[in-house]
Design a protein around this motif. Structure first.
Motif, PDB file in Angstrom:
ATOM      1  N   ALA A  84       9.973  -5.611  -3.592  1.00  0.00           N
ATOM      2  CA  ALA A  84       9.403  -4.681  -3.589  1.00  0.00           C
ATOM      3  C   ALA A  84      10.517  -3.220  -3.710  1.00  0.00           C
ATOM      4  O   ALA A  84       9.914  -1.807  -3.768  1.00  0.00           O
ATOM      5  N   GLU A 126       1.754   2.115  -3.216  1.00  0.00           N
ATOM      6  CA  GLU A 126       0.890   2.301  -3.970  1.00  0.00           C
ATOM      7  C   GLU A 126       1.120   1.527  -4.899  1.00  0.00           C
ATOM      8  O   GLU A 126       1.326   1.871  -6.175  1.00  0.00           O
ATOM      9  N   LEU A 127       0.838   0.110  -4.551  1.00  0.00           N
ATOM     10  CA  LEU A 127       0.669  -0.839  -5.604  1.00  0.00           C
ATOM     11  C   LEU A 127      -0.562  -1.311  -6.195  1.00  0.00           C
ATOM     12  O   LEU A 127      -1.743  -0.595  -4.884  1.00  0.00           O
ATOM     13  N   ASP A 128      -1.642  -1.603  -6.882  1.00  0.00           N
ATOM     14  CA  ASP A 128      -2.609  -1.451  -6.999  1.00  0.00           C
ATOM     15  C   ASP A 128      -3.055  -3.292  -6.072  1.00  0.00           C
ATOM     16  O   ASP A 128      -2.532  -3.921  -5.613  1.00  0.00           O
ATOM     17  N   VAL A 129      -4.260  -3.192  -6.414  1.00  0.00           N
ATOM     18  CA  VAL A 129      -4.910  -4.289  -5.824  1.00  0.00           C
ATOM     19  C   VAL A 129      -3.901  -6.299  -6.012  1.00  0.00           C
ATOM     20  O   VAL A 129      -3.829  -5.924  -4.754  1.00  0.00           O
ATOM     21  N   PHE A 130      -3.342  -6.203  -7.072  1.00  0.00           N
ATOM     22  CA  PHE A 130      -3.361  -7.594  -7.027  1.00  0.00           C
ATOM     23  C   PHE A 130      -1.569  -7.619  -6.533  1.00  0.00           C
ATOM     24  O   PHE A 130      -1.284  -8.273  -6.226  1.00  0.00           O
ATOM     25  N   GLY A 131      -1.086  -5.947  -7.280  1.00  0.00           N
ATOM     26  CA  GLY A 131       0.430  -5.947  -6.471  1.00  0.00           C
ATOM     27  C   GLY A 131       0.479  -6.115  -4.710  1.00  0.00           C
ATOM     28  O   GLY A 131       0.894  -6.555  -4.235  1.00  0.00           O
ATOM     29  N   VAL A 181       1.302  -1.171   0.034  1.00  0.00           N
ATOM     30  CA  VAL A 181       0.123  -0.219  -0.421  1.00  0.00           C
ATOM     31  C   VAL A 181       0.750   0.797  -0.258  1.00  0.00           C
ATOM     32  O   VAL A 181       0.721   2.273  -0.256  1.00  0.00           O
ATOM     33  N   VAL A 214      -0.402  -9.974  -3.946  1.00  0.00           N
ATOM     34  CA  VAL A 214       1.312 -11.259  -4.344  1.00  0.00           C
ATOM     35  C   VAL A 214       2.064 -11.150  -3.779  1.00  0.00           C
ATOM     36  O   VAL A 214       2.984 -11.373  -2.661  1.00  0.00           O
TER      37      VAL A 214
END
Lengths: 206, 206, 206
Positions: free
Chosen positions: B140, B29-34, B26, B37
């Motif tokens: 990350a 600022e990854l998306d919901v899939f990132g 979070v 994973v």
């Protein structure tokens, strides 16, 4: 070659690789544990990747406690005496070339014994030699130095290829010395003359 | 210990680890899939690395669907309610220490059952506990935080070593509680007092 | 489907994936070897991860020399003609979507054949499709692009899930076309319309 001599050479190569990993860790200001893990990864990573890929698990590095103690002890020595190791960087690079040549030959033989084709065994021999340094750089958060113009992997592939052919065709073991010499000689000349691998054409590498 | 209790504890530890991975995602600022994973990698990575290295494939994490659903659901909860989880970071670190202690003990036992020597089993037990966090940070794009002075891996190794000896020598299962307590106690005291692992001597860590 | 057609499709998909890896390498100004390794990792990484996790070693990529020659030759072509490949990036992304759909379906089938549960097989099918790109980005020192809002992995999981169910339930092979179409169609529409995956709520993504 006797098994004892091979074991000693193997451990010596691991110690040299581990010292390069520990030096990177010290420069990144990692703590004593981070330095040790980076040394273990650098010293053992190439062989472990090869063993996992050919299904030889647990990897050799986990079957004999000396494979863990040698790089860990090297890491602690570098941690404490890093200024001295730092000054020997030139000599470490020469020893590193010896380790590279050794691991490419032994890795290629082990991969060929696993029944791979000649190309795949050469790739895995190369991986045995360069994999630890690749993992070291990825974990330490930098693009692997061996990808950035330094001539490192080409000699490794050449040595691994010769060793694979020697093993695959059942030539006399003496020819392994040729594989070893091809990798080591090429790498040392490249080091001395500052040879680099080709960069993409048409980009300004200023 | 009953298998059901062990499974529940295992899943709870995975959920806690997964929440730390999701929080990192979070913040990046990854998306919901990132985020999902990263949570799966953090929760399951240590055990999967151990299982691959001892040849226990498919890894346990792929044999039981609950091992995938729990960290994925945790990730979604953190994704939606991340401000609340972010405020609980202190409590999460305490739970993370419990998960670390648990995974080091169970990982060391599993590695020793695979026939490794005491040192290698201790290393794999440590890897079971810290591997997920290491992979999380590498994926990350940051140097693993456990390498940067925080006292995390030393308690893990201590707990794994005690658990390995207990299993290897066939002592009563009650002694696993000691292994667990060594890791957990050491880690919690380090957290509370701000203990750090030694940094390389002679470098200005300003 | 005939084995020959499947092999040709497989190699074509690997070539497309490899070209995206080589382009990243050229932009990072890696040398010819680094570009080649990045292409190999991108083209073969997903399948190799899947094979290691289900214990199918040596991985298929090492069993047939064509799996190594195709991405290596692709890398050399991109290295030399990178301006032309760079201009075709839009077309490459469409072909990449085809490769993604193909690998998710074949990967899911292979994972289900290994006896995993439906969820785990779907995850491994997804990994077969996206794993190479993830490894490419991690080795190249950037956070995987597929984690940063681009809608890439969700279609992959959808296609892998459908394929797993088709195989698990023993439905007619024709239904694999549906799995393929779900992944490809979803991905292409997302590309065309600029769809993105949800980002964490409440963070200013300016």
């Amino acid at each position: 070659m006797s098994d004892t001599l091979l074991l000693v050479l193997d451990l010596a190569g691991i110690a040299v690789f581990a010292s390069t990993g520990a030096l990177v860790g010290v420069r990144k200001e990692l703590d004593v544990f981070g330095v040790t893990v980076l040394a273990l990864i650098t010293g053992l990573g190439g062989g472990v990747l090869r063993d996992v890929l050919i299904g030889s698990v647990p990897p050799a590095a986990l079957e004999d406690w000396r494979y863990l103690v040698v790089p860990a002890a090297t890491a602690l020595a570098v941690f404490v005496f890093h200024p001295a190791f730092g000054r020997m960087e030139r000599q470490i690079m020469v020893l590193d070339a010896v380790g590279l040549a050794l691991f490419c030959v032994t890795g290629a033989v082990k991969a060929d014994e696993a029944g791979l084709n000649v190309l795949a065994a050469s790739v895995l021999g190369t991986l045995s030699g360069i994999g630890g340094g690749m993992l070291r750089d990825v974990v330490a958060g930098r693009v692997p130095v061996i990808f950035r113009g330094e001539l490192y992997a080409t000699p490794a592939f050449a040595g691994a290829f010769v060793a694979t052919v020697v093993h695959h065709e059942g030539y006399s073991e003496w020819w392994y010395a040729l594989a070893f010499a091809v990798c080591l000689g090429w790498r040392l000349i490249a080091l001395k003359r500052g040879w680099t691998a080709p960069l993409p054409p048409g980009i300004d590498h200023a």
